[in-house]
Write a protein that holds these residues in place. Structure first.
Motif, mmCIF file in Angstrom:
data_model
loop_
_atom_site.group_PDB
_atom_site.id
_atom_site.type_symbol
_atom_site.label_atom_id
_atom_site.label_comp_id
_atom_site.label_asym_id
_atom_site.label_seq_id
_atom_site.Cartn_x
_atom_site.Cartn_y
_atom_site.Cartn_z
ATOM 1 N N LEU A 178 7.397 39.026 75.806
ATOM 2 C CA LEU A 178 8.824 38.838 76.390
ATOM 3 C C LEU A 178 9.123 37.431 75.950
ATOM 4 C CD1 LEU A 178 11.623 40.031 77.042
ATOM 5 C CD2 LEU A 178 11.089 38.715 79.728
ATOM 6 N N ALA A 179 8.120 35.625 75.988
ATOM 7 C CA ALA A 179 8.709 34.933 76.082
ATOM 8 C C ALA A 179 8.813 34.751 74.417
ATOM 9 C CB ALA A 179 7.574 34.241 76.452
ATOM 10 N N GLN A 180 7.169 35.680 73.786
ATOM 11 C CA GLN A 180 7.118 35.444 72.425
ATOM 12 C C GLN A 180 8.103 35.782 71.371
ATOM 13 O OE1 GLN A 180 3.049 36.136 71.462
ATOM 14 N NE2 GLN A 180 2.891 35.167 72.702
ATOM 15 N N SER A 181 8.916 37.539 71.820
ATOM 16 C CA SER A 181 9.608 38.212 70.927
ATOM 17 C C SER A 181 10.531 36.671 70.438
ATOM 18 C CB SER A 181 10.246 39.465 72.005
ATOM 19 O OG SER A 181 11.096 38.790 72.881
ATOM 20 N N GLY A 182 11.381 36.529 71.790
ATOM 21 C CA GLY A 182 12.581 35.352 71.706
ATOM 22 C C GLY A 182 13.968 36.289 72.198
ATOM 23 N N LEU A 183 13.647 37.455 73.028
ATOM 24 C CA LEU A 183 14.894 38.609 73.572
ATOM 25 C C LEU A 183 15.028 38.104 74.933
ATOM 26 C CD1 LEU A 183 13.072 42.366 71.812
ATOM 27 C CD2 LEU A 183 14.701 40.068 70.594
ATOM 28 N N GLY A 184 14.029 36.936 75.600
ATOM 29 C CA GLY A 184 15.040 37.266 76.440
ATOM 30 C C GLY A 184 16.014 36.458 76.924
ATOM 31 N N GLU A 185 16.754 35.822 76.108
ATOM 32 C CA GLU A 185 18.248 34.795 76.093
ATOM 33 C C GLU A 185 18.583 36.322 76.341
ATOM 34 O OE1 GLU A 185 20.312 33.762 72.535
ATOM 35 O OE2 GLU A 185 17.696 34.102 71.924
ATOM 36 N N PHE A 186 18.869 38.102 76.783
ATOM 37 C CA PHE A 186 20.138 38.866 76.038
ATOM 38 C C PHE A 186 20.401 39.350 77.269
ATOM 39 C CE2 PHE A 186 18.342 38.417 70.854
ATOM 40 C CZ PHE A 186 19.675 37.596 70.820
ATOM 41 N N PHE A 187 19.431 39.380 78.208
ATOM 42 C CA PHE A 187 18.566 40.386 79.150
ATOM 43 C C PHE A 187 19.756 39.392 80.661
ATOM 44 C CE2 PHE A 187 15.372 42.234 76.350
ATOM 45 C CZ PHE A 187 16.037 43.523 76.270
ATOM 46 N N ASP A 188 20.146 40.813 80.899
ATOM 47 C CA ASP A 188 20.645 39.805 83.414
ATOM 48 C C ASP A 188 19.614 39.957 83.793
ATOM 49 O OD1 ASP A 188 23.284 39.069 82.123
ATOM 50 O OD2 ASP A 188 23.463 41.698 81.204
ATOM 51 N N ALA A 189 18.883 40.451 83.873
ATOM 52 C CA ALA A 189 17.654 40.965 84.820
ATOM 53 C C ALA A 189 16.388 41.494 83.721
ATOM 54 C CB ALA A 189 18.418 41.750 85.719
ATOM 55 N N VAL A 190 15.226 40.477 84.481
ATOM 56 C CA VAL A 190 13.676 41.895 83.673
ATOM 57 C C VAL A 190 13.182 42.139 84.798
ATOM 58 C CG1 VAL A 190 11.751 41.075 83.050
ATOM 59 C CG2 VAL A 190 14.036 39.734 82.016
ATOM 60 N N GLU A 191 12.902 43.664 84.995
ATOM 61 C CA GLU A 191 11.808 43.774 85.670
ATOM 62 C C GLU A 191 10.803 44.112 85.081
ATOM 63 O OE1 GLU A 191 11.899 45.052 88.593
ATOM 64 O OE2 GLU A 191 14.451 44.516 89.498
ATOM 65 N N ILE A 192 9.551 44.351 86.274
ATOM 66 C CA ILE A 192 8.011 44.518 85.625
ATOM 67 C C ILE A 192 7.748 45.147 86.527
ATOM 68 C CG2 ILE A 192 5.977 44.398 84.474
ATOM 69 C CD1 ILE A 192 7.635 41.096 83.631
ATOM 70 N N VAL A 193 7.138 46.200 86.411
ATOM 71 C CA VAL A 193 6.834 47.355 87.355
ATOM 72 C C VAL A 193 5.502 47.613 87.228
ATOM 73 C CG1 VAL A 193 9.135 48.105 87.747
ATOM 74 C CG2 VAL A 193 8.506 49.634 86.426
ATOM 75 N N SER A 194 5.182 48.394 88.107
ATOM 76 C CA SER A 194 3.665 49.451 87.915
ATOM 77 C C SER A 194 3.858 50.587 87.819
ATOM 78 C CB SER A 194 3.084 49.744 89.134
ATOM 79 O OG SER A 194 3.684 49.938 90.614
ATOM 80 N N ASP A 195 5.135 51.505 88.071
ATOM 81 C CA ASP A 195 5.022 52.732 87.325
ATOM 82 C C ASP A 195 6.979 52.952 86.576
ATOM 83 O OD1 ASP A 195 4.902 55.218 85.810
ATOM 84 O OD2 ASP A 195 3.838 55.954 87.524
ATOM 85 N N LYS A 196 7.292 54.224 86.333
ATOM 86 C CA LYS A 196 8.370 54.496 86.130
ATOM 87 C C LYS A 196 8.814 55.544 86.265
ATOM 88 C CE LYS A 196 9.376 51.410 82.072
ATOM 89 N NZ LYS A 196 9.749 51.562 80.665
#
Length: 231
Positions: A133-151
């Motif tokens: 996410l950091a290297q993509s440069g797209l983080g600024e567009f998101f109001d929240a980030v959820e990294i989960v073990s499964d969906k």
């Protein structure tokens, strides 16, 4: 309908991911070519991955451990230490590959930011997903980030109740029918499927074509048109 939030998958929706697994699997097959046919090795690796997902989770580290476990199996425990070292090196290479965003990703997020609450919902290893996410440069567009073990449906319900007004006013965009679309619809959200040329076979299920909350587009550039029709 009053759409308030959009959840975006990350890997192979916003940036390339599966191609690195395919390249590494080909490298793995070459390392084990004296012990197993590539097709048989691939089948055994997938079987190992499925069996160990509950222990290792999704992501590169689990994939690397699965390669080592499969290598031990096909060599009857006689795998040379040099091959183990090469497999570990392949895993490290995956963890340092540069991020390549997919077409229309940035401009689509730019168009939607401020109109909808944008939430990144991705599964896998915490450190690796944060790195991408950091290297993509797209983080600024998101109001929240959820990294989960499964969906699962419960995952989406929790996230949209926490960061939005509930799943009924949310939409999920992703390349995996199994992880992104089907559980999101089961939770009461809309699901917009964006097929990717490479998708892990574990993620293959039938498209819920009869579901009224299901949509399919060819690329992210068509998402705004879908949203316009839903208003």
């Amino acid at each position: 309908m009053s759409l308030k939030a959009i959840g975006f998958d990350a890997d192979d929706t916003l940036w390339q991911n599966e191609q690195f697994y395919r390249l590494t699997e080909a490298r793995f097959a070459e390392l084990l070519s004296d012990y197993a046919d590539p097709a048989d090795l691939s089948a055994k690796l997938l079987e190992t991955e499925k069996r160990t997902l509950g222990l290792y989770g999704f992501g590169i580290k689990g994939f690397t451990l699965s390669m080592i476990e499969t290598a031990i199996q096909v060599t009857d425990g006689k795998i040379p230490s040099s091959v183990v070292a090469d497999i570990l090196a392949a895993g490290r290479d995956m963890l340092s590959h540069p991020i390549e965003t997919l077409p229309h990703a940035r401009e689509t997020l730019e168009q939607l930011m401020g109109t909808y609450r944008l939430i990144l919902i991705t599964k896998g290893d915490l450190f690796d997903q944060e790195r991408k996410l950091a290297q993509s440069g797209l983080g600024e567009f998101f109001d929240a980030v959820e990294i989960v073990s499964d969906k699962t449906a419960a995952t989406y319900e929790r996230i949209f109740r926490s960061h939005a007004e509930g799943p009924g006013s949310a939409l999920v965009v992703g390349n995996s029918l199994k992880s992104d679309i089907v559980p999101a619809i089961a939770a009461g959200s809309w699901g917009v499927y964006v097929p990717h040329a490479l998708t892990w076979s574990y993620e293959h299920v039938e498209a819920p074509a009869d579901e009224p909350r299901f949509r399919q587009i060819e690329h992210l550039g068509q998402l705004t048109e879908v949203l316009d029709h839903l208003r």
